[in-house]
Design an enzyme around this catalytic site. Structure first.
Site, mmCIF file in Angstrom:
data_model
loop_
_atom_site.group_PDB
_atom_site.id
_atom_site.type_symbol
_atom_site.label_atom_id
_atom_site.label_comp_id
_atom_site.label_asym_id
_atom_site.label_seq_id
_atom_site.Cartn_x
_atom_site.Cartn_y
_atom_site.Cartn_z
ATOM 1 N N HIS A 469 -0.450 55.808 0.802
ATOM 2 C CA HIS A 469 -1.198 56.377 1.929
ATOM 3 C C HIS A 469 -1.856 57.694 1.527
ATOM 4 O O HIS A 469 -3.074 57.875 1.694
ATOM 5 C CB HIS A 469 -0.234 56.606 3.109
ATOM 6 C CG HIS A 469 -0.865 57.223 4.310
ATOM 7 N ND1 HIS A 469 -1.189 56.492 5.443
ATOM 8 C CD2 HIS A 469 -1.236 58.501 4.586
ATOM 9 C CE1 HIS A 469 -1.731 57.306 6.335
ATOM 10 N NE2 HIS A 469 -1.763 58.533 5.843
ATOM 11 N N GLU A 470 -1.058 58.626 1.001
ATOM 12 C CA GLU A 470 -1.611 59.932 0.644
ATOM 13 C C GLU A 470 -2.618 59.801 -0.494
ATOM 14 O O GLU A 470 -3.604 60.543 -0.556
ATOM 15 C CB GLU A 470 -0.494 60.908 0.265
ATOM 16 C CG GLU A 470 0.490 61.212 1.391
ATOM 17 C CD GLU A 470 -0.174 61.625 2.696
ATOM 18 O OE1 GLU A 470 -1.291 62.209 2.654
ATOM 19 O OE2 GLU A 470 0.403 61.359 3.769
ATOM 20 N N HIS A 473 -5.988 59.003 0.857
ATOM 21 C CA HIS A 473 -6.691 60.234 1.238
ATOM 22 C C HIS A 473 -7.266 60.919 -0.006
ATOM 23 O O HIS A 473 -8.396 61.415 0.006
ATOM 24 C CB HIS A 473 -5.719 61.217 1.908
ATOM 25 C CG HIS A 473 -5.405 60.919 3.332
ATOM 26 N ND1 HIS A 473 -6.383 60.691 4.280
ATOM 27 C CD2 HIS A 473 -4.214 60.863 3.989
ATOM 28 C CE1 HIS A 473 -5.806 60.491 5.464
ATOM 29 N NE2 HIS A 473 -4.494 60.586 5.308
ATOM 30 N N HIS A 476 -10.418 59.470 -1.232
ATOM 31 C CA HIS A 476 -11.529 59.883 -0.365
ATOM 32 C C HIS A 476 -12.096 61.216 -0.856
ATOM 33 O O HIS A 476 -13.316 61.434 -0.846
ATOM 34 C CB HIS A 476 -11.010 60.015 1.074
ATOM 35 C CG HIS A 476 -12.057 59.860 2.128
ATOM 36 N ND1 HIS A 476 -11.778 59.951 3.467
ATOM 37 C CD2 HIS A 476 -13.391 59.622 2.062
ATOM 38 C CE1 HIS A 476 -12.869 59.773 4.168
ATOM 39 N NE2 HIS A 476 -13.869 59.573 3.335
#
Length: 679
Positions: A469-470, A473, A476
């Protein structure tokens, strides 16, 4: 005194020279950078030429570059490596930054120039990114008081100062309360049920605190979660769960009840001053959801679909607890314990079965290999990049051509001075200036179980998904390809920002991805297909309960921010009323969520917690395209990379439709969660 923050960084990729920077450097550096930024803004204001995009909007965008970099560094450390000195500095620095921000946003001459550019936007032939920056700049001024009277502008300054200091105080109280509690076990029998690694970590924690032949458990996630999930001693589970739920809700100097009320009221007053009925109305104007009514409808619609499944989940766990141990009344401190046992009975799988296949170093390698197969990027560990703590690992990230793409800091273990949870942040955003592409410095911070003297750090599957998940990010941020820092990477609508992180979790359930890294830390055996199937089969286990729990947090957020809070006198009563529609298991008496709900009272999720579920709709729908065409399909990956690299340069719905071919549909989420029922 020389100040390394005000000098050229003689470091790889101009990274922050952490070992040279002392706490006493931050305040003078920030004051100096504020003066520099003010001078840059004054140049924009005093320009006598006709206002246009370049001489007004673009120059303003770059006016505070150095200030932003120093401030980002300071506040990142205040989350990941804080101490009393840094917290005291934060209370001094935060109001200065708030005042500077207001000096810009309430500067009448500056706004006059921006308005002139805005009024002739249709004539200027701006590209999409320039159009977005102009719109974002103009709206930020209007939404932050540019059209207010002088008297109201001064009131706004007062409110912003107090909001800044009060939210800081909230976070300090939660951190202090998290570290204040310890459960000291002296009788080895009380460790029954706990995994060996958890027991060993507790013994090492005790030893570090000078306690011989004892075990110490804390409220840090790697200590708390295994205890509440596996400890056989029901009374001790109750003690831990109660302590966790009472953080910043006890009768002491760290109680956050008044702080919560103050923040809610200050935000409401600020929204009213700017012409909005509630803080939620103010926030959501710049979100995909647009209005509080749409969020409330979204939450209630999902709640209606998930509530029957949630009640059924709790009933199943309660019946199992009664059958197994004669538990007549299932309590909150029982739920994780019996849910884990039920999961093992039903699917033949639990965290302890899976953990040997998820050694941290292997999972990191798997994350890197997944990113490489999708986007062609590679990660090279660098020991010459300065670190803010010895635990941090630093990487040079290169693209498919071997060109420098980003710096990545990875900080995985809990310690004193580091807040709980996991997050991605940046020390420098990507931007282009004077023909040079300044690449980003990205950081991911987690709180995983530390290695012990006999075992490496072995992750639960939930921790594996957290790392993915992190890292979503981080991708991105690392793949950002923008001109302006304010539109780069994760600088997107808040209810879109979780799409890149949540979609990346999906790869954890795919054998093609698991085969890249999931191997037994002792034998090297790849994760068996049988376990992968069980993992997929169990992925919707208790999904109704988990969905309703998340929706409850969203409802609580809106209950604080979509009302006039002046009538609220009792934090606990207000919370209970807000959570009642999503209440499927009795709360622990004397506990409270709001007083430690950092996402909405310290982080950026006020009136935005719904965005986790909102983004799940986006990610479930978007990932279906990968499933249909191949989870490592180069064309699909290239299309999604374009969405990632665009950052905030285009409207998120436009980016989603370009990738998916249509607007998102909630059916994909309901199907994935096992909540899609025939009506």
């Amino acid at each position: 005194m020389s100040n390394p923050l005000l000098e050229s960084f003689n470091t790889p990729f101009d990274t922050m020279p952490f070992p040279l920077v002392k706490p006493e450097h931050y305040l003078p550096a920030i004051e100096n950078a504020i003066e520099e930024a003010k001078a840059n803004v004054d140049e924009v204001v005093s320009d006598h030429s006709e206002p246009n995009f370049e001489n007004t909007i673009a120059r303003l965008e770059f006016a505070s570059l150095r200030l932003n970099m120093i401030a980002e560094c300071f506040f990142n450390l205040n989350s990941a490596e804080t101490n009393d000195t840094i917290q005291k500095l934060a209370r001094e620095i935060s109001p200065k930054l708030t005042a500077f921000g207001n000096d810009i946003l309430l500067n009448e001459e500056l706004f006059e120039r921006i308005q002139k550019v805005w009024n002739k936007r249709d004539e200027m032939k701006l590209n999409p990114e320039e159009t977005m920056l102009l719109e974002k700049t103009y709206k930020s001024f209007v939404r932050n008081g540019a059209n207010l009277s002088s008297e109201k502008k001064e009131k706004l300054r007062e409110l912003d100062r107090e909001i800044a200091t009060t939210t800081l105080q909230f976070g300090e109280n939660v951190l202090a309360e998290t570290h204040d509690f310890t459960l000291v076990i002296e009788n080895e029998a009380d460790l029954a049920g706990l995994p060996d690694a958890s027991i060993e970590s507790a013994a090492e924690e005790a030893e570090q605190r000078g306690m011989k032949d004892k075990w110490v458990f804390t409220l840090d996630f790697p200590s708390y979660v295994p205890f509440i999930t596996y400890a056989k001693n029901r009374e001790l589970r109750k003690e831990m769960a109660t302590a966790y739920g009472k953080r910043a809700f006890r009768d002491n100097d760290h109680n956050n009840e008044e702080t919560v009320l103050r923040i809610a009221n200050l935000r409401h007053e600020r929204a009213n001053l700017l012409g909005f009925p509630t803080h939620a109305a103010f926030i959501l104007e710049e979100r995909m959801a647009e209005k509080p009514e749409k969020v409330e409808e979204f939450l209630q619609d999902l709640l209606k679909k998930a509530l029957p499944a949630a009640k059924n989940d709790v009933q199943e766990v309660a019946e199992f607890a009664k059958k197994l141990d004669g538990v007549e009344d299932l309590k909150r401190w029982d739920f994780a314990y019996y849910a884990e046992k039920l999961k093992k009975e039903r699917f033949g799988i639990d965290d302890e079965t899976l953990k040997p296949f998820f050694k941290l170093e292997n999972v990191i390698d798997g994350v890197f290999k997944t990113a490489n197969r999708l986007y062609g990027i590679s990660f090279v560990e660098r020991n010459d990049i300065p670190k803010y703590h010895p635990d941090v690992i630093t990487y040079e990230v290169v693209d498919e051509n071997g060109d420098f793409l980003s710096v990545l800091y990875a900080d995985f273990f809990p310690r004193k001075g580091k807040r709980n949870g996991a997050w991605k942040t940046s020390y420098r955003s990507q931007f282009r200036l004077k023909g040079k592409d300044h690449r980003p410095h990205i950081s991911i911070v987690c709180n995983f179980t530390k290695p012990t003297s006999s075992k490496p750090s072995l992750l639960t599957f939930n921790e594996v998904t957290t790392l993915f998940h992190e890292f979503g990010h981080a991708l991105h941020g690392m793949l950002a390809d923008s001109t302006y820092p304010g539109l780069s990477g994760t600088s997107v609508y808040w209810d879109f920002v979780e799409l890149p992180s949540q979609i990346f979790e999906n790869w954890c359930y795919e054998k093609e991805c698991l085969d890249l890294f999931a191997k037994h830390y002792e034998t090297g055996e790849r994760i068996p297909m049988e376990l992968v199937e069980k993992l997929k089969d169990s992925s919707t286990f208790l999904e109704g309960y988990q969905t309703v729990r998340q929706l409850g947090f969203g409802l609580l957020d809106m209950a604080w921010h979509n009302i006039d809070p002046r009538g609220v006198r009792n934090v606990s009563e207000h919370e209970d009323k807000a959570l009642e529609p999503a209440q499927v298991i009795e709360k622990i008496p004397g506990t409270n969520i709001s007083c430690s709900f950092g996402h909405i009272f310290q982080g950026g999720y006020s009136a935005g917690y719904y965005s986790y579920k909102w983004a799940e709709v986006l990610d479930a729908d978007a990932f279906e395209r990968f499933v249909e065409e191949g989870i490592f399909n180069p064309k699909v990956a290239a299309d999604f990379r374009r969405l990632l690299s665009s950052g905030g340069t285009r409207h998120p719905m436009e980016l989603f439709v370009e990738f998916r071919g249509r607007e998102p549909k909630p059916e994909a989420l309901l199907k994935r969660a096992g909540l899609l029922v025939a009506e």
